[in-house]
Scaffold this active site. Structure first.
Site, PDB file in Angstrom:
ATOM      1  N   GLY A 126       0.795  -1.225   0.000  1.00  0.00           N
ATOM      2  CA  GLY A 126       0.000   0.000   0.000  1.00  0.00           C
ATOM      3  C   GLY A 126       0.822   1.267   0.000  1.00  0.00           C
ATOM      4  O   GLY A 126       1.766   1.383   0.756  1.00  0.00           O
ATOM      5  N   SER A 127       0.488   2.230  -0.853  1.00  0.00           N
ATOM      6  CA  SER A 127       1.262   3.458  -0.898  1.00  0.00           C
ATOM      7  C   SER A 127       0.679   4.430  -1.900  1.00  0.00           C
ATOM      8  O   SER A 127      -0.498   4.393  -2.214  1.00  0.00           O
ATOM      9  CB  SER A 127       2.707   3.139  -1.260  1.00  0.00           C
ATOM     10  N   ARG A 128       1.577   5.309  -2.429  1.00  0.00           N
ATOM     11  CA  ARG A 128       1.150   6.311  -3.395  1.00  0.00           C
ATOM     12  C   ARG A 128       2.345   6.718  -4.256  1.00  0.00           C
ATOM     13  O   ARG A 128       3.496   6.584  -3.858  1.00  0.00           O
ATOM     14  CB  ARG A 128       0.549   7.477  -2.634  1.00  0.00           C
TER      15      ARG A 128
END
EC number: 4.1.1.65
Length: 221
Positions: free
Chosen positions: A185-187
Protein backbone atom coordinates in the site's frame (compact mmCIF):
# COMPACT_ATOMS: atom_id res chain seq x y z
CA UNK A 1 2.48 -14.10 -13.10
CA UNK A 2 4.06 -12.82 -9.90
CA UNK A 3 6.62 -10.07 -9.33
CA UNK A 4 10.16 -11.16 -8.47
CA UNK A 5 10.06 -8.98 -5.32
CA UNK A 6 7.41 -11.30 -3.89
CA UNK A 7 9.06 -14.66 -4.54
CA UNK A 8 10.53 -15.14 -1.05
CA UNK A 9 7.38 -13.94 0.71
CA UNK A 10 5.17 -16.17 -1.47
CA UNK A 11 7.37 -19.21 -0.80
CA UNK A 12 7.50 -18.52 2.95
CA UNK A 13 3.72 -17.93 3.15
CA UNK A 14 2.98 -21.09 1.14
CA UNK A 15 5.20 -23.12 3.49
CA UNK A 16 3.50 -21.69 6.59
CA UNK A 17 0.01 -22.23 5.18
CA UNK A 18 0.70 -25.85 4.25
CA UNK A 19 2.33 -26.49 7.65
CA UNK A 20 -0.61 -24.81 9.40
CA UNK A 21 -3.20 -26.87 7.53
CA UNK A 22 -1.35 -30.14 8.25
CA UNK A 23 -0.89 -29.20 11.92
CA UNK A 24 -4.58 -28.32 12.27
CA UNK A 25 -5.54 -31.83 11.21
CA UNK A 26 -3.73 -33.23 14.24
CA UNK A 27 -4.04 -30.47 16.82
CA UNK A 28 -7.63 -29.23 16.46
CA UNK A 29 -10.22 -31.85 17.42
CA UNK A 30 -13.29 -29.69 16.66
CA UNK A 31 -14.20 -30.01 12.97
CA UNK A 32 -15.79 -26.56 12.51
CA UNK A 33 -12.86 -24.80 14.21
CA UNK A 34 -10.39 -26.78 12.12
CA UNK A 35 -12.23 -25.70 8.96
CA UNK A 36 -12.20 -22.03 10.03
CA UNK A 37 -8.45 -22.09 10.69
CA UNK A 38 -7.77 -23.74 7.34
CA UNK A 39 -9.96 -21.24 5.48
CA UNK A 40 -8.20 -18.29 7.16
CA UNK A 41 -4.80 -19.69 6.18
CA UNK A 42 -5.98 -20.22 2.61
CA UNK A 43 -7.33 -16.64 2.40
CA UNK A 44 -3.98 -15.27 3.65
CA UNK A 45 -2.19 -17.14 0.86
CA UNK A 46 -4.64 -15.83 -1.77
CA UNK A 47 -4.17 -12.24 -0.53
CA UNK A 48 -0.37 -12.53 -0.74
CA UNK A 49 -0.58 -13.98 -4.25
CA UNK A 50 -2.95 -11.20 -5.31
CA UNK A 51 -0.72 -8.48 -3.88
CA UNK A 52 2.38 -9.63 -5.76
CA UNK A 53 0.67 -10.27 -9.09
CA UNK A 54 2.43 -8.71 -12.06
CA UNK A 55 0.19 -8.58 -15.13
CA UNK A 56 2.14 -8.15 -18.34
CA UNK A 57 1.00 -5.09 -20.28
CA UNK A 58 2.13 -4.51 -23.83
CA UNK A 59 2.91 -0.85 -24.47
CA UNK A 60 3.55 0.93 -27.75
CA UNK A 61 5.77 3.77 -26.47
CA UNK A 62 4.50 7.27 -27.25
CA UNK A 63 6.50 10.46 -26.73
CA UNK A 64 3.25 12.49 -26.73
CA UNK A 65 1.69 10.88 -23.65
CA UNK A 66 2.66 10.21 -20.06
CA UNK A 67 1.14 6.98 -18.82
CA UNK A 68 0.11 6.10 -15.27
CA UNK A 69 3.11 4.62 -13.42
CA UNK A 70 0.87 2.54 -11.14
CA UNK A 71 -2.66 1.22 -10.70
CA UNK A 72 -4.83 3.18 -8.27
CA UNK A 73 -7.02 6.24 -7.76
CA UNK A 74 -6.14 9.86 -8.53
CA UNK A 75 -6.25 11.78 -5.23
CA UNK A 76 -4.43 15.03 -6.07
CA UNK A 77 -4.34 17.29 -9.14
CA UNK A 78 -2.88 20.70 -8.33
CA UNK A 79 -0.19 23.25 -9.08
CA UNK A 80 2.52 23.11 -6.41
CA UNK A 81 6.08 24.16 -5.64
CA UNK A 82 8.35 21.12 -6.07
CA UNK A 83 11.09 21.67 -3.44
CA UNK A 84 13.58 18.87 -3.97
CA UNK A 85 14.71 18.91 -7.60
CA UNK A 86 12.96 21.51 -9.78
CA UNK A 87 12.46 24.10 -7.03
CA UNK A 88 9.73 25.76 -9.08
CA UNK A 89 6.05 25.39 -9.94
CA UNK A 90 4.90 22.05 -11.31
CA UNK A 91 1.63 20.24 -11.93
CA UNK A 92 1.27 17.45 -9.39
CA UNK A 93 -0.83 14.33 -10.02
CA UNK A 94 -0.93 11.80 -7.16
CA UNK A 95 -2.17 8.22 -7.38
CA UNK A 96 -3.12 6.29 -4.24
CA UNK A 97 -2.76 2.50 -4.23
CA UNK A 98 -4.84 0.37 -1.90
CA UNK A 99 -3.54 -3.05 -0.77
CA UNK A 100 -5.72 -4.67 -3.46
CA UNK A 101 -4.10 -2.79 -6.37
CA UNK A 102 -1.22 -4.07 -8.48
CA UNK A 103 1.87 -2.52 -6.83
CA UNK A 104 4.33 -2.64 -9.71
CA UNK A 105 5.77 0.79 -10.59
CA UNK A 106 6.23 1.32 -14.33
CA UNK A 107 8.08 4.06 -16.19
CA UNK A 108 5.53 6.71 -17.28
CA UNK A 109 7.61 7.67 -20.33
CA UNK A 110 10.68 6.69 -22.33
CA UNK A 111 13.88 8.61 -21.74
CA UNK A 112 17.02 8.86 -19.59
CA UNK A 113 17.16 8.80 -15.79
CA UNK A 114 18.84 12.04 -14.67
CA UNK A 115 18.22 11.77 -10.90
CA UNK A 116 17.40 8.92 -8.50
CA UNK A 117 17.51 9.27 -4.72
CA UNK A 118 16.19 7.35 -1.72
CA UNK A 119 14.96 9.23 1.38
CA UNK A 120 14.32 7.52 4.73
CA UNK A 121 11.34 8.94 6.58
CA UNK A 122 8.07 8.44 8.41
CA UNK A 123 5.14 6.16 7.62
CA UNK A 124 2.19 8.54 7.63
CA UNK A 125 -0.95 7.36 5.83
CA UNK A 126 -0.34 7.78 2.10
CA UNK A 127 -3.05 10.44 1.63
CA UNK A 128 -1.63 12.68 4.38
CA UNK A 129 -0.65 16.13 2.95
CA UNK A 130 2.92 15.77 4.29
CA UNK A 131 3.43 12.21 3.03
CA UNK A 132 5.14 13.49 -0.13
CA UNK A 133 7.89 15.23 1.87
CA UNK A 134 8.00 13.42 5.25
CA UNK A 135 7.50 9.73 4.44
CA UNK A 136 10.06 7.20 3.28
CA UNK A 137 10.27 7.77 -0.47
CA UNK A 138 12.33 7.63 -3.65
CA UNK A 139 12.55 10.48 -6.13
CA UNK A 140 13.25 9.72 -9.80
CA UNK A 141 13.62 12.25 -12.61
CA UNK A 142 13.19 11.11 -16.18
CA UNK A 143 14.33 13.26 -19.12
CA UNK A 144 11.92 12.75 -22.01
CA UNK A 145 12.20 13.90 -25.65
CA UNK A 146 9.05 16.09 -25.59
CA UNK A 147 8.00 16.75 -21.97
CA UNK A 148 11.48 17.59 -20.79
CA UNK A 149 12.18 16.36 -17.26
CA UNK A 150 9.37 14.60 -15.40
CA UNK A 151 9.65 13.63 -11.73
CA UNK A 152 7.88 10.70 -10.09
CA UNK A 153 8.07 9.87 -6.40
CA UNK A 154 7.34 6.48 -4.79
CA UNK A 155 5.98 7.12 -1.29
CA UNK A 156 5.62 4.58 1.49
CA UNK A 157 2.38 4.57 3.48
CA UNK A 158 1.31 3.34 6.90
CA UNK A 159 1.50 -0.28 5.71
CA UNK A 160 4.23 0.03 3.08
CA UNK A 161 7.58 -0.69 4.70
CA UNK A 162 9.77 -1.27 1.69
CA UNK A 163 10.19 0.65 -1.55
CA UNK A 164 12.03 -1.02 -4.41
CA UNK A 165 13.43 1.32 -7.06
CA UNK A 166 15.24 0.04 -10.18
CA UNK A 167 15.97 3.47 -11.70
CA UNK A 168 19.67 4.37 -11.78
CA UNK A 169 21.07 7.66 -13.04
CA UNK A 170 22.10 7.32 -16.68
CA UNK A 171 19.73 4.43 -17.45
CA UNK A 172 17.91 4.56 -20.79
CA UNK A 173 14.37 3.36 -20.03
CA UNK A 174 11.27 2.52 -22.03
CA UNK A 175 7.70 3.59 -21.24
CA UNK A 176 5.75 0.87 -19.44
CA UNK A 177 8.76 -1.16 -18.30
CA UNK A 178 9.13 -2.32 -14.69
CA UNK A 179 10.59 0.53 -12.58
CA UNK A 180 10.17 -0.96 -9.10
CA UNK A 181 7.67 -2.08 -6.47
CA UNK A 182 6.13 -0.73 -3.26
CA UNK A 183 5.17 -3.37 -0.71
CA UNK A 184 1.77 -3.20 1.00
CA UNK A 185 0.00 0.00 0.00
CA UNK A 186 1.26 3.46 -0.90
CA UNK A 187 1.15 6.31 -3.39
CA UNK A 188 3.06 7.76 -6.35
CA UNK A 189 3.32 11.49 -7.12
CA UNK A 190 4.03 12.81 -10.61
CA UNK A 191 5.38 16.34 -11.13
CA UNK A 192 4.76 17.59 -14.65
CA UNK A 193 5.52 20.74 -16.64
CA UNK A 194 2.81 23.38 -16.27
CA UNK A 195 2.02 23.23 -19.99
CA UNK A 196 1.18 19.52 -19.78
CA UNK A 197 -2.52 18.86 -20.31
CA UNK A 198 -3.78 16.53 -17.55
CA UNK A 199 -6.01 13.77 -18.95
CA UNK A 200 -7.44 12.41 -15.68
CA UNK A 201 -9.84 13.70 -13.03
CA UNK A 202 -9.92 13.48 -9.25
CA UNK A 203 -11.06 10.07 -7.92
CA UNK A 204 -10.60 8.48 -11.34
CA UNK A 205 -9.22 4.94 -11.28
CA UNK A 206 -6.16 4.49 -13.45
CA UNK A 207 -4.23 1.50 -14.76
CA UNK A 208 -0.44 1.46 -14.87
CA UNK A 209 1.04 1.61 -18.40
CA UNK A 210 -2.49 1.99 -19.83
CA UNK A 211 -4.15 5.21 -18.64
CA UNK A 212 -2.91 8.50 -20.10
CA UNK A 213 -2.05 10.90 -17.28
CA UNK A 214 -1.00 13.89 -19.38
CA UNK A 215 -0.42 15.08 -22.93
CA UNK A 216 1.32 18.09 -24.38
CA UNK A 217 -1.17 20.91 -24.78
CA UNK A 218 -2.62 24.07 -23.32
CA UNK A 219 -2.54 24.57 -19.59
CA UNK A 220 -5.70 23.44 -17.77
CA UNK A 221 -7.98 26.16 -16.51
Amino acid sequence: MFHKEGQKIIFFTFFLVVAGIVASEYLIPIDWLKLVVQLVLFVVLILILQFFRNPKRRVTPSFDELLAPVDGKVVVIEEVEEPEYFKDKRRQVSIFMSPTNVHVTRYPASGVITFSKYHPGKYLVAWHPKASTDNERTTVVLKTPKFGEVLYRQIAGALARRIVNYATKGDQVIQGEDAGFIKFGSRVDLFLPLDAKVCVKLNQKVVGARTCIAMLGDKDE
